[in-house]
Write an enzyme that holds these catalytic residues in place. Sequence first.
Site, PDB file in Angstrom:
ATOM      1  N   TYR A 142       0.823  -1.215   0.000  1.00  0.00           N
ATOM      2  CA  TYR A 142       0.000   0.000   0.000  1.00  0.00           C
ATOM      3  C   TYR A 142       0.854   1.261   0.000  1.00  0.00           C
ATOM      4  O   TYR A 142       0.463   2.277  -0.568  1.00  0.00           O
ATOM      5  CB  TYR A 142      -0.894   0.036   1.243  1.00  0.00           C
ATOM      6  CG  TYR A 142      -2.234  -0.615   1.088  1.00  0.00           C
ATOM      7  CD1 TYR A 142      -2.343  -1.955   0.723  1.00  0.00           C
ATOM      8  CD2 TYR A 142      -3.410   0.095   1.334  1.00  0.00           C
ATOM      9  CE1 TYR A 142      -3.570  -2.554   0.607  1.00  0.00           C
ATOM     10  CE2 TYR A 142      -4.643  -0.496   1.220  1.00  0.00           C
ATOM     11  CZ  TYR A 142      -4.729  -1.817   0.858  1.00  0.00           C
ATOM     12  OH  TYR A 142      -5.955  -2.404   0.749  1.00  0.00           O
ATOM     13  N   LYS A 189       2.802 -15.438   2.011  1.00  0.00           N
ATOM     14  CA  LYS A 189       3.066 -16.135   0.748  1.00  0.00           C
ATOM     15  C   LYS A 189       4.565 -16.396   0.712  1.00  0.00           C
ATOM     16  O   LYS A 189       5.278 -15.987  -0.202  1.00  0.00           O
ATOM     17  CB  LYS A 189       2.584 -15.246  -0.419  1.00  0.00           C
ATOM     18  CG  LYS A 189       2.546 -15.932  -1.759  1.00  0.00           C
ATOM     19  CD  LYS A 189       1.434 -16.954  -1.921  1.00  0.00           C
ATOM     20  CE  LYS A 189       1.604 -17.706  -3.225  1.00  0.00           C
ATOM     21  NZ  LYS A 189       0.682 -18.854  -3.354  1.00  0.00           N
ATOM     22  N   ASP A 222      -3.331 -18.138  -0.117  1.00  0.00           N
ATOM     23  CA  ASP A 222      -4.323 -18.782  -0.990  1.00  0.00           C
ATOM     24  C   ASP A 222      -5.053 -19.896  -0.240  1.00  0.00           C
ATOM     25  O   ASP A 222      -6.282 -20.027  -0.304  1.00  0.00           O
ATOM     26  CB  ASP A 222      -3.677 -19.300  -2.289  1.00  0.00           C
ATOM     27  CG  ASP A 222      -2.388 -20.071  -2.073  1.00  0.00           C
ATOM     28  OD1 ASP A 222      -1.875 -20.093  -0.932  1.00  0.00           O
ATOM     29  OD2 ASP A 222      -1.895 -20.677  -3.041  1.00  0.00           O
ATOM     30  N   ASP A 246      -6.374  -6.984   3.863  1.00  0.00           N
ATOM     31  CA  ASP A 246      -7.503  -6.303   3.216  1.00  0.00           C
ATOM     32  C   ASP A 246      -8.420  -7.336   2.575  1.00  0.00           C
ATOM     33  O   ASP A 246      -9.643  -7.321   2.754  1.00  0.00           O
ATOM     34  CB  ASP A 246      -6.970  -5.317   2.172  1.00  0.00           C
ATOM     35  CG  ASP A 246      -8.086  -4.593   1.459  1.00  0.00           C
ATOM     36  OD1 ASP A 246      -9.005  -4.124   2.145  1.00  0.00           O
ATOM     37  OD2 ASP A 246      -8.049  -4.510   0.213  1.00  0.00           O
ATOM     38  N   ASP A 250     -12.274  -8.950   4.121  1.00  0.00           N
ATOM     39  CA  ASP A 250     -13.571  -8.867   3.444  1.00  0.00           C
ATOM     40  C   ASP A 250     -14.194 -10.256   3.346  1.00  0.00           C
ATOM     41  O   ASP A 250     -15.404 -10.429   3.534  1.00  0.00           O
ATOM     42  CB  ASP A 250     -13.429  -8.283   2.030  1.00  0.00           C
ATOM     43  CG  ASP A 250     -13.790  -6.804   1.973  1.00  0.00           C
ATOM     44  OD1 ASP A 250     -13.560  -6.111   2.986  1.00  0.00           O
ATOM     45  OD2 ASP A 250     -14.299  -6.346   0.928  1.00  0.00           O
TER      46      ASP A 250
HETATM   47  C1  IPM Z   1     -10.321  -1.216   4.117  1.00  0.00           C
HETATM   48  C2  IPM Z   1     -10.606  -0.537   2.802  1.00  0.00           C
HETATM   49  C3  IPM Z   1      -9.456   0.399   2.488  1.00  0.00           C
HETATM   50  C4  IPM Z   1      -8.206  -0.436   2.368  1.00  0.00           C
HETATM   51  C5  IPM Z   1      -9.668   1.260   1.246  1.00  0.00           C
HETATM   52  C6  IPM Z   1     -10.935   2.076   1.340  1.00  0.00           C
HETATM   53  C7  IPM Z   1      -8.482   2.159   0.961  1.00  0.00           C
HETATM   54  O1  IPM Z   1     -10.825  -1.463   1.810  1.00  0.00           O
HETATM   55  O2  IPM Z   1     -10.206  -0.499   5.129  1.00  0.00           O
HETATM   56  O3  IPM Z   1     -10.228  -2.427   4.135  1.00  0.00           O
HETATM   57  O4  IPM Z   1      -7.929  -1.002   1.299  1.00  0.00           O
HETATM   58  O5  IPM Z   1      -7.469  -0.546   3.350  1.00  0.00           O
HETATM   59 MG    MG Z   2     -10.858  -3.460   2.501  1.00  0.00          MG
END
Ligand code: IPM
Ligand code: MG
Length: 352
Positions: A142, A189, A222, A246, A250
């Site tokens: 990032y 990884k 993975d 990240d 999710d």
């Molecule tokens: C998160 C979000 C952020 C990230 C974005 C909005 C920059 O997806 O907090 O997980 O990728 O960290």
């Molecule tokens: Mg995110």
Amino acid sequence: MKKQIAVLPGDGIGPEITKEAIKVLDAVAEKFGHEFNYAYADMGAIAIDKTGTPLPEATLQVSLESDAVLFGAIGDPKYDNDPNAKVRPEQGLLAIRKALGLYCNVRPVTTFDALLHQSPLKEERVKGTDFVMYRELTGGIYFGEKTLSEDKNTASDLCQYTRAEIERIAHKAFTAAQKRRNILTLIDKANVLESSRLWRRVVTEIHQKNYPDVDLRFLFVDNAAMQMILAPYQFDVLLTSNLFGDIISDEGSVIGGSIGLLPSASIGDKHALFEPIHGSFPQGAGKGIANPIAMILSAAMMLTHFDMDKEAAAVSAAVDKALAQGVCTPEIFPENNYSTSDVGDFIAKNIA
Ligand code: IPM
Ligand code: MG
């Protein structure tokens, strides 16, 4: 106790859910005799619209001067599909993470019994799932050097980590594991990436030296993505780098049945920020359908950060009660017709 809180409602549904979290915090302040002072400021697309930059100096100042930051959501579709956009709302979030030194992102994934049937996974796989993700937040790909060649046909993003960056979050993750089921899984990884091999080396050393009692496990990212849907209940504390965290978070966030339920904390040595895991849900903005629970639980994580454990427990108990009684927004209980503010009212009332 007196606390100064920077409140950044942000974009999309951010302002609506933030309002409900403040309602709940006010109920906590009243019941437990605290004083919470709020300083509102803009971040994200709303800040770009007003000032041209996603993280205005004034917002950063207010955040630096507060005991904690409570943040709603960021992002607007008008920027998403434009690869040439010079400013993006998300830059504000990345910039505030960096400026406040919020290197440790904590994302708990718990399930609510009343909602097991909502999960995209079979109930028997979901039951008992209770893990927490420790995601490194201010390093890695990032924040590494980015290049784009002059002809714009070649691009790169550097993934770089230092020992110090890995150590500080590893200590936090090991300590968390000791207070839980004592299992720490490092996700990387290391079969391919040099930076992942550094993670393994450093985490293994810290383990042997400081936390030999913790059951340390390793998983390639993975495989971790697969295990998370096959047997999510196996995990306790997960530790990983910025980008892997990240993605995996999710994935983890939907296990419980709704992404609208999960909070997060971003912690540094001096500052802390609390925000729901979900995004700005622009299609839902202004309709009163946004689930405020992730935001309210983020406020509860902030209370824990203030060492207000009883107060945080009161908030989670009120949330449990809301879910058990079917008081939640339509994505969870479509037949019940509760709006964002109905849910906030119910939770606030059950604290007071
Ligand atoms: C998160 C979000 C952020 C990230 C974005 C909005 C920059 O997806 O907090 O997980 O990728 O960290
Ligand atoms: Mg995110």
